[in-house]
Motif scaffolding. Structure first.
Motif, PDB file in Angstrom:
ATOM      1  N   ARG A  98       0.782  -1.197  -0.135  1.00 13.04           N
ATOM      2  CA  ARG A  98       0.009  -0.047   0.059  1.00 13.04           C
ATOM      3  C   ARG A  98       0.860   1.405   0.022  1.00 13.04           C
ATOM      4  O   ARG A  98       1.969   1.358   0.319  1.00 13.04           O
ATOM      5  CB  ARG A  98      -0.748   0.099   1.325  1.00 13.04           C
ATOM      6  CG  ARG A  98      -1.836  -1.102   1.165  1.00 13.04           C
ATOM      7  CD  ARG A  98      -2.875  -0.864  -0.088  1.00 13.04           C
ATOM      8  NE  ARG A  98      -3.726   0.249  -0.071  1.00 13.04           N
ATOM      9  CZ  ARG A  98      -4.865   0.338  -0.070  1.00 13.04           C
ATOM     10  NH1 ARG A  98      -5.757  -0.802   0.100  1.00 13.04           N
ATOM     11  NH2 ARG A  98      -5.693   1.248  -0.112  1.00 13.04           N
ATOM     12  N   GLU A  99       0.352   2.350  -0.642  1.00 10.86           N
ATOM     13  CA  GLU A  99       0.909   3.907  -0.426  1.00 10.86           C
ATOM     14  C   GLU A  99       0.856   4.357   0.841  1.00 10.86           C
ATOM     15  O   GLU A  99      -0.329   4.590   1.492  1.00 10.86           O
ATOM     16  CB  GLU A  99       0.450   4.680  -1.606  1.00 10.86           C
ATOM     17  CG  GLU A  99       0.919   5.820  -1.416  1.00 10.86           C
ATOM     18  CD  GLU A  99       0.364   6.882  -2.834  1.00 10.86           C
ATOM     19  OE1 GLU A  99       0.950   7.934  -2.705  1.00 10.86           O
ATOM     20  OE2 GLU A  99      -0.211   6.268  -3.408  1.00 10.86           O
ATOM     21  N   PHE A 100       1.931   5.077   1.404  1.00 14.16           N
ATOM     22  CA  PHE A 100       1.781   5.377   2.738  1.00 14.16           C
ATOM     23  C   PHE A 100       2.472   6.915   2.429  1.00 14.16           C
ATOM     24  O   PHE A 100       3.152   7.300   1.709  1.00 14.16           O
ATOM     25  CB  PHE A 100       2.775   4.844   3.563  1.00 14.16           C
ATOM     26  CG  PHE A 100       2.277   3.735   4.324  1.00 14.16           C
ATOM     27  CD1 PHE A 100       1.712   3.492   5.564  1.00 14.16           C
ATOM     28  CD2 PHE A 100       2.416   2.353   3.561  1.00 14.16           C
ATOM     29  CE1 PHE A 100       1.249   2.379   6.414  1.00 14.16           C
ATOM     30  CE2 PHE A 100       1.705   1.149   4.296  1.00 14.16           C
ATOM     31  CZ  PHE A 100       1.300   1.335   5.323  1.00 14.16           C
ATOM     32  N   LEU A 101       1.684   8.025   3.243  1.00 15.78           N
ATOM     33  CA  LEU A 101       2.260   9.192   3.399  1.00 15.78           C
ATOM     34  C   LEU A 101       2.796   9.395   4.787  1.00 15.78           C
ATOM     35  O   LEU A 101       1.852   9.437   5.853  1.00 15.78           O
ATOM     36  CB  LEU A 101       1.047  10.084   2.928  1.00 15.78           C
ATOM     37  CG  LEU A 101       1.294  11.877   3.359  1.00 15.78           C
ATOM     38  CD1 LEU A 101       2.374  12.143   2.393  1.00 15.78           C
ATOM     39  CD2 LEU A 101       0.062  12.645   3.001  1.00 15.78           C
ATOM     40  N   VAL A 102       4.227   9.626   5.041  1.00 16.10           N
ATOM     41  CA  VAL A 102       4.473   9.730   6.430  1.00 16.10           C
ATOM     42  C   VAL A 102       4.600  11.048   6.549  1.00 16.10           C
ATOM     43  O   VAL A 102       4.932  12.087   5.962  1.00 16.10           O
ATOM     44  CB  VAL A 102       6.060   9.151   6.414  1.00 16.10           C
ATOM     45  CG1 VAL A 102       6.599   9.463   7.724  1.00 16.10           C
ATOM     46  CG2 VAL A 102       5.846   7.665   6.275  1.00 16.10           C
ATOM     47  N   VAL A 103       3.781  11.486   7.795  1.00 14.23           N
ATOM     48  CA  VAL A 103       3.985  13.003   8.147  1.00 14.23           C
ATOM     49  C   VAL A 103       4.741  12.939   9.388  1.00 14.23           C
ATOM     50  O   VAL A 103       5.052  12.205  10.367  1.00 14.23           O
ATOM     51  CB  VAL A 103       2.418  13.323   8.357  1.00 14.23           C
ATOM     52  CG1 VAL A 103       1.558  13.505   7.142  1.00 14.23           C
ATOM     53  CG2 VAL A 103       1.628  12.532   9.605  1.00 14.23           C
ATOM     54  N   LYS A 104       5.292  14.311   9.558  1.00 14.45           N
ATOM     55  CA  LYS A 104       6.216  14.832  10.567  1.00 14.45           C
ATOM     56  C   LYS A 104       5.300  15.829  11.406  1.00 14.45           C
ATOM     57  O   LYS A 104       4.342  16.469  10.847  1.00 14.45           O
ATOM     58  CB  LYS A 104       7.702  15.192  10.053  1.00 14.45           C
ATOM     59  CG  LYS A 104       8.217  14.148   9.316  1.00 14.45           C
ATOM     60  CD  LYS A 104       9.627  14.629   8.822  1.00 14.45           C
ATOM     61  CE  LYS A 104      10.582  13.382   8.376  1.00 14.45           C
ATOM     62  NZ  LYS A 104       9.947  12.792   7.307  1.00 14.45           N
ATOM     63  N   ASP A 105       6.035  16.047  12.506  1.00 14.98           N
ATOM     64  CA  ASP A 105       5.364  17.361  13.386  1.00 14.98           C
ATOM     65  C   ASP A 105       5.301  18.411  12.672  1.00 14.98           C
ATOM     66  O   ASP A 105       6.194  19.173  12.095  1.00 14.98           O
ATOM     67  CB  ASP A 105       6.115  17.404  14.509  1.00 14.98           C
ATOM     68  CG  ASP A 105       5.654  18.319  15.845  1.00 14.98           C
ATOM     69  OD1 ASP A 105       4.758  17.670  16.144  1.00 14.98           O
ATOM     70  OD2 ASP A 105       5.927  19.379  15.765  1.00 14.98           O
ATOM     71  N   GLY A 106       4.210  19.274  12.537  1.00 16.46           N
ATOM     72  CA  GLY A 106       3.560  20.385  11.818  1.00 16.46           C
ATOM     73  C   GLY A 106       3.404  20.428  10.381  1.00 16.46           C
ATOM     74  O   GLY A 106       2.730  21.176   9.915  1.00 16.46           O
ATOM     75  N   ASP A 107       3.255  19.043   9.754  1.00 11.87           N
ATOM     76  CA  ASP A 107       3.019  18.717   8.464  1.00 11.87           C
ATOM     77  C   ASP A 107       1.595  19.095   8.461  1.00 11.87           C
ATOM     78  O   ASP A 107       0.596  19.025   9.306  1.00 11.87           O
ATOM     79  CB  ASP A 107       3.358  17.555   7.989  1.00 11.87           C
ATOM     80  CG  ASP A 107       4.886  17.028   7.609  1.00 11.87           C
ATOM     81  OD1 ASP A 107       5.645  18.263   7.860  1.00 11.87           O
ATOM     82  OD2 ASP A 107       5.264  16.269   7.428  1.00 11.87           O
ATOM     83  N   THR A 108       1.016  19.429   7.174  1.00 14.00           N
ATOM     84  CA  THR A 108      -0.462  19.657   6.816  1.00 14.00           C
ATOM     85  C   THR A 108      -0.706  18.920   5.617  1.00 14.00           C
ATOM     86  O   THR A 108       0.197  18.469   4.925  1.00 14.00           O
ATOM     87  CB  THR A 108      -0.709  21.222   6.644  1.00 14.00           C
ATOM     88  OG1 THR A 108       0.171  21.581   5.699  1.00 14.00           O
ATOM     89  CG2 THR A 108      -0.414  21.988   7.858  1.00 14.00           C
ATOM     90  N   LEU A 109      -2.004  18.804   5.559  1.00 12.12           N
ATOM     91  CA  LEU A 109      -2.383  18.056   4.303  1.00 12.12           C
ATOM     92  C   LEU A 109      -3.695  18.510   3.925  1.00 12.12           C
ATOM     93  O   LEU A 109      -4.760  18.876   4.700  1.00 12.12           O
ATOM     94  CB  LEU A 109      -2.882  16.512   4.626  1.00 12.12           C
ATOM     95  CG  LEU A 109      -3.183  15.471   3.614  1.00 12.12           C
ATOM     96  CD1 LEU A 109      -2.242  15.427   2.447  1.00 12.12           C
ATOM     97  CD2 LEU A 109      -3.759  14.114   4.154  1.00 12.12           C
ATOM     98  N   ASP A 110      -3.932  18.811   2.556  1.00 11.05           N
ATOM     99  CA  ASP A 110      -5.119  19.459   2.135  1.00 11.05           C
ATOM    100  C   ASP A 110      -5.911  18.350   1.637  1.00 11.05           C
ATOM    101  O   ASP A 110      -5.697  17.550   0.756  1.00 11.05           O
ATOM    102  CB  ASP A 110      -5.019  20.217   0.630  1.00 11.05           C
ATOM    103  CG  ASP A 110      -5.824  20.965   0.104  1.00 11.05           C
ATOM    104  OD1 ASP A 110      -7.419  20.843   0.881  1.00 11.05           O
ATOM    105  OD2 ASP A 110      -5.644  21.719  -0.609  1.00 11.05           O
ATOM    106  N   ILE A 111      -7.141  18.084   1.977  1.00  8.47           N
ATOM    107  CA  ILE A 111      -8.130  17.094   1.914  1.00  8.47           C
ATOM    108  C   ILE A 111      -9.242  17.767   1.062  1.00  8.47           C
ATOM    109  O   ILE A 111     -10.110  16.925   0.753  1.00  8.47           O
ATOM    110  CB  ILE A 111      -8.537  16.260   2.820  1.00  8.47           C
ATOM    111  CG1 ILE A 111      -9.293  16.859   3.874  1.00  8.47           C
ATOM    112  CG2 ILE A 111      -7.475  15.522   3.690  1.00  8.47           C
ATOM    113  CD1 ILE A 111      -9.868  16.297   5.150  1.00  8.47           C
ATOM    114  N   GLY A 112      -8.938  18.906   0.452  1.00  9.19           N
ATOM    115  CA  GLY A 112     -10.117  19.441  -0.532  1.00  9.19           C
ATOM    116  C   GLY A 112     -11.127  19.928   0.224  1.00  9.19           C
ATOM    117  O   GLY A 112     -12.023  19.584   0.650  1.00  9.19           O
TER     118      GLY A 112
END
Length: 406
Positions: free
Chosen positions: A118-132
């Motif tokens: 599976r595809e993973f998106l690793v996030v770090k402290d303070g990261d943001t993600l636009d989910i629309g």
């Protein structure tokens, strides 16, 4: 509990478990809930799931709310199976979803649910993600209550999704705190004491993570969703997590060959003094044994360390240890430490002496059973001399000591 809205486009999709629930060697007589959330945005997103025994039911219920193949992201704040347990079934149906988690969580999820492809998106402290239409902010909160734990904040709706943090173990169909038929404060504190208290020295990281967030709602993964008195609940964590050991005493007794064990003793002393403890440090080869024993009897924490030479302790420390068995030292916390070059037998010999007393002797097995933490080890063993990495391990061990002092 279909289509319960937290706010526009955010739904509760969890499970109420009103059994007597076995959990961390406890029985939850009030049951619990496994709270999961669906954000119906341009890039549909699930935040956490439910216990694995309800995985199929969870996936079926979610499929009534959305086309699972359109799910873009699955956020996993914490990998323990009461929250990630539906991942295997969900990922089969949500075949296009990317899994969002901390770096440590990736391998855990792959191994738990066979998600190696599976595809993973690793996030770090303070990261943001636009989910629309909505923005998710991620903050790392390690050891609350496992190493990979993180929290998720929806910027536009000002909702915090903290997984186990700020939870209650109550099986409630009145999901929101303002609908509760009684004051939930005792349940909130009870959860803190059972799950968070052993890790309370890490709550300061949580407080730092959320201090600048405008939180209007807390949507945890167990129990009530908090919609009022938000500051009250945050301050309960803050106040109960303060470690101030003023009035508590520790004695550290060591025997050293080339000052490596002395350096460990001094580091432990410094870290305990940072919590306002009164610490007495003794060199077993130089200080009077009667003074050492007197200090031990008045201490709350007693730590013994030795270098290893030819598979044994060095100097006079064994003379002190032999005196302990005949003394009533009940209620005191005891631990062993030391430096070594090959096998470190002296540290284990100290541990054996301590085990013959009626003190509460620190050991890795009990820490794992009581807290689930595998990152703290007792006895404290340092190969050769302290360096940056081993110093961190010693400090981590001392932080644990602080949490168990009564």
């Amino acid at each position: 509990m279909d289509n319960i809205k937290l706010t526009k486009d955010i739904y509760y999709i969890g499970k109420v478990d009103d059994r007597d629930v076995p959990f961390h060697r406890l029985i939850l007589t009030k049951g619990t809930t496994y709270n999961s959330y669906f954000l119906d945005t341009e890039k549909p997103t699930v935040i956490d799931t439910v216990d694995m025994i309800y995985g199929r039911e969870f996936v079926e219920n979610l499929s009534k709310l959305t086309n699972l193949e359109k799910i873009k992201y699955i956020v996993v704040n914490h990998t323990e199976p009461d929250h990630s347990g539906a991942m295997a079934g969900l990922c089969i149906k949500a075949k296009n979803a990317t899994i969002v988690c901390s770096e440590i969580a990736v391998n855990e999820l792959k191994e738990l649910y066979k998600l190696h492809n599976r595809e993973f998106l690793v996030v770090k402290d303070g990261d943001t993600l636009d989910i629309g239409g909505k923005t998710l902010l991620f903050k790392m909160t390690p050891y609350l209550h496992t190493a990979e734990t993180m929290i998720t904040y929806c910027v536009e709706d000002k909702i915090l999704f903290p997984c186990d943090i700020f939870s209650t173990h109550v099986a409630t169909f009145d999901l929101f705190d303002n609908l509760a038929k009684e004051d939930i404060t005792d349940d909130f504190i009870g959860y803190y004491n059972a799950i968070i208290a052993p890790h309370r020295n890490y709550v300061k990281i949580l407080m730092e993570a959320i201090k600048d967030l405008d939180i209007k709602m807390i949507a945890p993964s167990h129990g009530y969703i908090l919609t009022q008195d938000i500051d009250k609940y945050i301050n309960i964590y803050k106040d109960m997590s303060v470690i101030d050991l003023n009035g508590k005493k520790a004695s550290i007794v060591y025997s050293t060959m080339r000052n490596s064990t002395k350096s460990i003793a001094n580091l432990i002393k410094t870290e305990l003094e940072n919590a306002n403890m009164e610490v007495s440090l003794f060199n077993a080869n130089k200080d009077d044994i009667n003074e050492i024993l007197k200090a031990i009897e008045s201490s709350d924490v007693v730590l013994f360390g030795s270098s290893t030479r030819y598979g044994d302790m060095i100097g006079n420390i064994e003379n002190v240890l032999k005196e302990l068995k005949e003394k009533d030292l009940e209620g005191k916390i005891a631990g062993a430490f030391g430096s070594y070059g090959w096998s470190g037998e002296s540290i284990e010999i100290i541990q054996e002496y301590l085990n013959d007393t009626n003190m509460n002797v620190l050991n890795t097995s009990n820490i794992i059973k009581n807290t689930g933490m595998t990152e703290v080890e007792f006895p404290i063993r340092v190969k050769f001399s302290l360096n940056e990495d081993s110093s961190k391990e010693v400090i981590k061990a001392v932080e644990y000591i602080k949490t168990v002092i009564k």
